[in-house]
Motif scaffolding. Structure first.
Motif: not given
Length: 352
Positions: A118-145
């Protein structure tokens, strides 16, 4: 030592180092007081290669050689042998065997939305989990953005609460919109999802649009969006998907295991689930998709098309779509080659 002995290659000559005696940091060795503490003691003994009789359950394990590498091994052995999960960060911040027992004995709490950053005054992005996992599926994407964007992921309700299952993609989307409004009361919204998660995100965008809310961007990662021309076309598609799912079952299980290991190594905190439940919710997703008829949505879509995706039904009727080809196949779209492209496009769309 006055100086470290080196070999002819300039590296430390370990054989020339004087032998040292390991001294227990605690004046008193406290033994395990429960079965769990005893099992943890044996795991620590194995990882640190120390006689368990020399270890106290109240001693700081760093004094016995616990470091960043052995932490990862310890987390892995807890998962594989005890079937219990703890993060590397929790191991480091709670350095005794008794601390580990306290944490490992707690049942993880379900959090509907995992906040990567969470970064104040920065754009907000919300992803939805895939069918075979939870939020951990996006950890590589999170590391880059996550340094430039406030990034969150909606966790898999049916995965963590299978007894309170919500049936149908549209019903799930309606529930997730309520969660989203609690998390981010006002727009504009930026949504996304991989595969089945993209279907839910698509329906969420359609619901928000009908509510008069503004959706700036919808990121679909190789999501199948179809409006079949006939029942036979849908039946044939579902049969093909079922064959693909059965054929790739073992591969998917291995991928899930790798995702969990990577998440541990990145010090992300997640609730982890067992494989039997994973298979069950995968079946839920297939059933949901079989009864799914997409709503109309005419907002802006950014679509990432995986290698080998020649299926016209994925994108045949969507409007206002920008396409980006990624080099990996559908199940590997979170790999580093594709994820770099995805992250770069997301940052460009949200920051510029």
């Amino acid at each position: 030592l006055d100086k470290i002995p080196l070999n002819i290659n300039g590296k430390v000559d370990k054989r020339a180092l004087p032998k040292v005696e390991l001294l227990n940091a605690s004046s008193k060795i406290v033994g395990p007081s429960s079965v769990l503490e005893y099992k943890i003691l044996k795991c620590v003994s194995k990882v640190l290669n120390i006689d368990s009789n020399l270890l106290s359950v109240t001693a700081d394990l760093e004094t016995f050689g616990l470091n960043s590498l052995t932490v990862i091994k310890l987390v892995s052995i807890y998962k594989n042998e005890l079937k219990l999960s703890i993060t590397p960060a929790d191991v480091i911040n709670n350095p005794t065997i008794r601390d580990h027992a306290r944490i490992l004995s707690k049942k993880p709490k379900y959090k509907p939305i995992h906040i990567y950053s969470y970064i104040k005054n920065k754009p907000k992005l919300v992803f939805v989990h895939p069918g075979q996992g939870g939020a951990e599926s996006y950890h590589r994407l999170a590391n880059l953005i996550d340094k430039d964007i406030s990034f969150s992921c909606i966790e898999y309700h049916n995965l963590y609460k299978p007894k309170q299952r919500i049936k149908g993609i549209k019903n799930i989307a309606l529930y997730y919109v309520k969660l989203l409004k609690q998390h981010q009361p006002r727009g504009p919204y930026n949504l996304g999802g991989w595969s089945y998660g993209g279907n839910i995100a698509y329906e969420m965008a359609a619901i928000l649009q009908k509510m008069g809310e503004k959706v700036n961007n919808l990121f679909l990662l190789d999501t199948i969006i179809i409006k079949p021309k006939s029942p036979n076309e849908l039946k044939a598609l579902l049969k093909l998907m079922d064959i693909e799912m059965k054929k790739n079952k073992q591969k998917l299980m291995k991928e899930l295991s790798k995702v969990i290991e990577d998440s541990f190594m990145d010090n992300n905190k997640f609730n982890f689930y067992n494989y039997n439940l994973y298979v069950k919710v995968s079946k839920f997703a297939s059933e949901d998709f079989g009864n799914y008829r997409p709503s109309t949505y005419d907002g802006k879509i950014i679509y990432f098309k995986a290698k080998g995706n020649n299926r016209n039904y994925s994108i045949s009727y969507l409007k206002h779509v920008n396409f980006y080809q990624v080099p990996d196949v559908h199940n590997d779209i979170m790999n580093k080659n594709s994820i770099k492209i995805i992250a770069k496009v997301i940052k460009k769309k949200l920051i510029s």
